[in-house]
Design a protein around this motif. Sequence first.
Motif, PDB file in Angstrom:
ATOM      1  N   VAL A  50       0.824  -1.207   0.000  1.00  0.00           N
ATOM      2  CA  VAL A  50       0.000   0.000   0.000  1.00  0.00           C
ATOM      3  C   VAL A  50       0.862   1.262   0.000  1.00  0.00           C
ATOM      4  O   VAL A  50       0.437   2.323  -0.472  1.00  0.00           O
ATOM      5  N   ASP A  51       2.094   1.163   0.511  1.00  0.00           N
ATOM      6  CA  ASP A  51       2.983   2.322   0.538  1.00  0.00           C
ATOM      7  C   ASP A  51       3.483   2.705  -0.853  1.00  0.00           C
ATOM      8  O   ASP A  51       3.950   3.830  -1.068  1.00  0.00           O
ATOM      9  N   LEU A  52       3.381   1.780  -1.792  1.00  0.00           N
ATOM     10  CA  LEU A  52       3.855   2.062  -3.151  1.00  0.00           C
ATOM     11  C   LEU A  52       2.832   2.846  -3.966  1.00  0.00           C
ATOM     12  O   LEU A  52       3.089   3.141  -5.132  1.00  0.00           O
ATOM     13  N   ASN A  53       1.679   3.178  -3.380  1.00  0.00           N
ATOM     14  CA  ASN A  53       0.721   3.987  -4.124  1.00  0.00           C
ATOM     15  C   ASN A  53       1.324   5.332  -4.503  1.00  0.00           C
ATOM     16  O   ASN A  53       0.857   5.984  -5.421  1.00  0.00           O
ATOM     17  N   ILE A  54       2.389   5.753  -3.807  1.00  0.00           N
ATOM     18  CA  ILE A  54       3.059   6.998  -4.156  1.00  0.00           C
ATOM     19  C   ILE A  54       3.671   6.915  -5.553  1.00  0.00           C
ATOM     20  O   ILE A  54       3.815   7.909  -6.249  1.00  0.00           O
ATOM     21  N   GLY A  55       4.020   5.686  -5.986  1.00  0.00           N
ATOM     22  CA  GLY A  55       4.554   5.518  -7.337  1.00  0.00           C
ATOM     23  C   GLY A  55       3.518   5.836  -8.398  1.00  0.00           C
ATOM     24  O   GLY A  55       3.845   6.322  -9.482  1.00  0.00           O
ATOM     25  N   ILE A  56       2.244   5.561  -8.088  1.00  0.00           N
ATOM     26  CA  ILE A  56       1.153   5.907  -8.999  1.00  0.00           C
ATOM     27  C   ILE A  56       0.806   7.385  -8.849  1.00  0.00           C
ATOM     28  O   ILE A  56       0.694   8.125  -9.829  1.00  0.00           O
ATOM     29  N   PHE A 106      12.636   4.957  -8.238  1.00  0.00           N
ATOM     30  CA  PHE A 106      11.419   4.665  -8.993  1.00  0.00           C
ATOM     31  C   PHE A 106      10.486   5.880  -9.036  1.00  0.00           C
ATOM     32  O   PHE A 106       9.984   6.262 -10.086  1.00  0.00           O
ATOM     33  N   VAL A 107      10.278   6.508  -7.882  1.00  0.00           N
ATOM     34  CA  VAL A 107       9.397   7.682  -7.821  1.00  0.00           C
ATOM     35  C   VAL A 107       9.962   8.818  -8.668  1.00  0.00           C
ATOM     36  O   VAL A 107       9.219   9.517  -9.369  1.00  0.00           O
ATOM     37  N   ALA A 108      11.285   9.021  -8.629  1.00  0.00           N
ATOM     38  CA  ALA A 108      11.912  10.081  -9.427  1.00  0.00           C
ATOM     39  C   ALA A 108      11.687   9.857 -10.917  1.00  0.00           C
ATOM     40  O   ALA A 108      11.385  10.792 -11.669  1.00  0.00           O
ATOM     41  N   MET A 109      11.803   8.602 -11.354  1.00  0.00           N
ATOM     42  CA  MET A 109      11.594   8.308 -12.768  1.00  0.00           C
ATOM     43  C   MET A 109      10.114   8.388 -13.148  1.00  0.00           C
ATOM     44  O   MET A 109       9.772   8.726 -14.283  1.00  0.00           O
ATOM     45  N   ARG A 110       9.229   8.106 -12.194  1.00  0.00           N
ATOM     46  CA  ARG A 110       7.799   8.270 -12.457  1.00  0.00           C
ATOM     47  C   ARG A 110       7.456   9.751 -12.636  1.00  0.00           C
ATOM     48  O   ARG A 110       6.586  10.115 -13.436  1.00  0.00           O
ATOM     49  N   VAL A 111       8.153  10.608 -11.894  1.00  0.00           N
ATOM     50  CA  VAL A 111       7.967  12.051 -12.067  1.00  0.00           C
ATOM     51  C   VAL A 111       8.418  12.470 -13.465  1.00  0.00           C
ATOM     52  O   VAL A 111       7.751  13.267 -14.129  1.00  0.00           O
ATOM     53  N   LEU A 112       9.558  11.927 -13.918  1.00  0.00           N
ATOM     54  CA  LEU A 112      10.031  12.237 -15.271  1.00  0.00           C
ATOM     55  C   LEU A 112       9.029  11.754 -16.319  1.00  0.00           C
ATOM     56  O   LEU A 112       8.756  12.443 -17.309  1.00  0.00           O
ATOM     57  N   GLN A 113       8.463  10.578 -16.095  1.00  0.00           N
ATOM     58  CA  GLN A 113       7.415  10.087 -16.988  1.00  0.00           C
ATOM     59  C   GLN A 113       6.232  11.040 -17.010  1.00  0.00           C
ATOM     60  O   GLN A 113       5.645  11.316 -18.054  1.00  0.00           O
ATOM     61  N   GLY A 114       5.867  11.536 -15.838  1.00  0.00           N
ATOM     62  CA  GLY A 114       4.768  12.479 -15.736  1.00  0.00           C
ATOM     63  C   GLY A 114       5.021  13.752 -16.515  1.00  0.00           C
ATOM     64  O   GLY A 114       4.099  14.353 -17.074  1.00  0.00           O
ATOM     65  N   MET A 115       6.284  14.174 -16.583  1.00  0.00           N
ATOM     66  CA  MET A 115       6.626  15.363 -17.374  1.00  0.00           C
ATOM     67  C   MET A 115       6.310  15.142 -18.850  1.00  0.00           C
ATOM     68  O   MET A 115       5.764  16.014 -19.527  1.00  0.00           O
TER      69      MET A 115
END
Length: 473
Positions: A50-56, A106-115
Amino acid sequence: MAENITGNERRGLSPAALLVAGAFFMEFLDGTVIATALPDMAKSFGVQAVDLNIGISAYLITLAVLIPASGWIADRFGARKVFAIALAIFTLASVFCGLSRTVDQFVAMRVLQGMGGALMVPVGRLAVLRTTPKHLLITAIATLTWPALVAPIIGPPLGGFITRYADWRWIFFINVPLGLVAIILALRIIPNIVEETRRPFDMPGFVATSVAMVSLVYAMELLGAAHPQGGLTFGLLATGSLALLYALRHFQKTPWPMIRLDAMQVPTFRVTMYGGSLFRASISAVPFLLPLMFQVGFGMDAFRSGLLVLAVFVGNLTIKPATTPLIRWLGFRKLLLINGGLNVLSLLACAFLTPQTPVWLIMLILYLGGVFRSIQFTAVSTLAFSDVPSAQMSYANTLFSTATQLAVGLGITLGAIGIRIGEKVSEMTGLAAAPGMSFRLAFAAIALVCLVGMFDTLRLEKDAGSAVSKKQG
């Protein structure tokens, strides 16, 4: 190019609309495909699922933060170029997500994906809206909304299949060939729309909206955490609220705002922003909650839970041809009220599922949920632009895209908070031993949020959106 698109729009399906829908599908898929892979990813990173929801959430909220700026970027450099660059950033970030070794990476790369995703959303949608006449708007919007409906449902079984038979990292690696093909097609198909008026970049507005969204969403994340930090949470809520109030006042006063609020004066648009946002947030929590309930709560494997969730996709798909006739027959107001009530009941029904519930009944409930969800989503998205004047379409699109992405991101957080509340309530009531009780109580909470969002629909006139639906009174 514009003439070719206009000719094809007679059928409501231009090559540009189909390509944009395909890009949206890839983007939305990446926002939800990791849902069934969360338990395996959590083991790799040494954290709870459940803590990985931050990745989404980090991915989706980055979209909401940067979408307003991407509208300005597209006006300055051209839709075709920006769209292609966005695809390139998204594809590259996908590779790095698959190579991540820690949650922070992982979160940092998800932010880049979001860009990259943030550059795709308004540019693609606006290119289609500007080349679509009002009477074909339902078909065009339906084309652009199917990825938001289908991808979250295809994502879980696809993620489960990849996780079971390969490795969760391949969830991101498969974007590479898709992204490369999309880049080539974008350079050939997307019209190069460039705004002749060079408006200055609204730096104060951009900073204020960014601070507001990041602060509020981070506060929501903390509220959903196992050990909330009261002081930090309150500080973030206060900071976010103040930044949001400043941004709204700034947008009303500055001659070149990052987000123009004129469209909020249009009643139909305003309803889709308020009540519609609650609806989008509630249904966005479903693809996050269902796989976790089936796996963590009921003990199913990732692949089996993903196959069950496919029933929602079948519901989305089979009702699509009937959505436009339903809108024209009932009109927007009556359809949103009737179907909205059915959607609330379908969410509430998920709260009564157990490991002993027959598979056919689970699939029937999820199928009907997909039907009601699809109708409501398409109707709300079409109504948003039904009465907006052409001169305001660009700013209305940016505002709608920003609100949509924020609602989707908050929906994931809402799901996590629902689980935490469900855990507390089940412990207090002695129901903690019941399989998946915390997830089932979360569904009840989500249904309540969706019900509250429906009250805004009562403010619509009987002939709301009649320019598009052709339904009078």
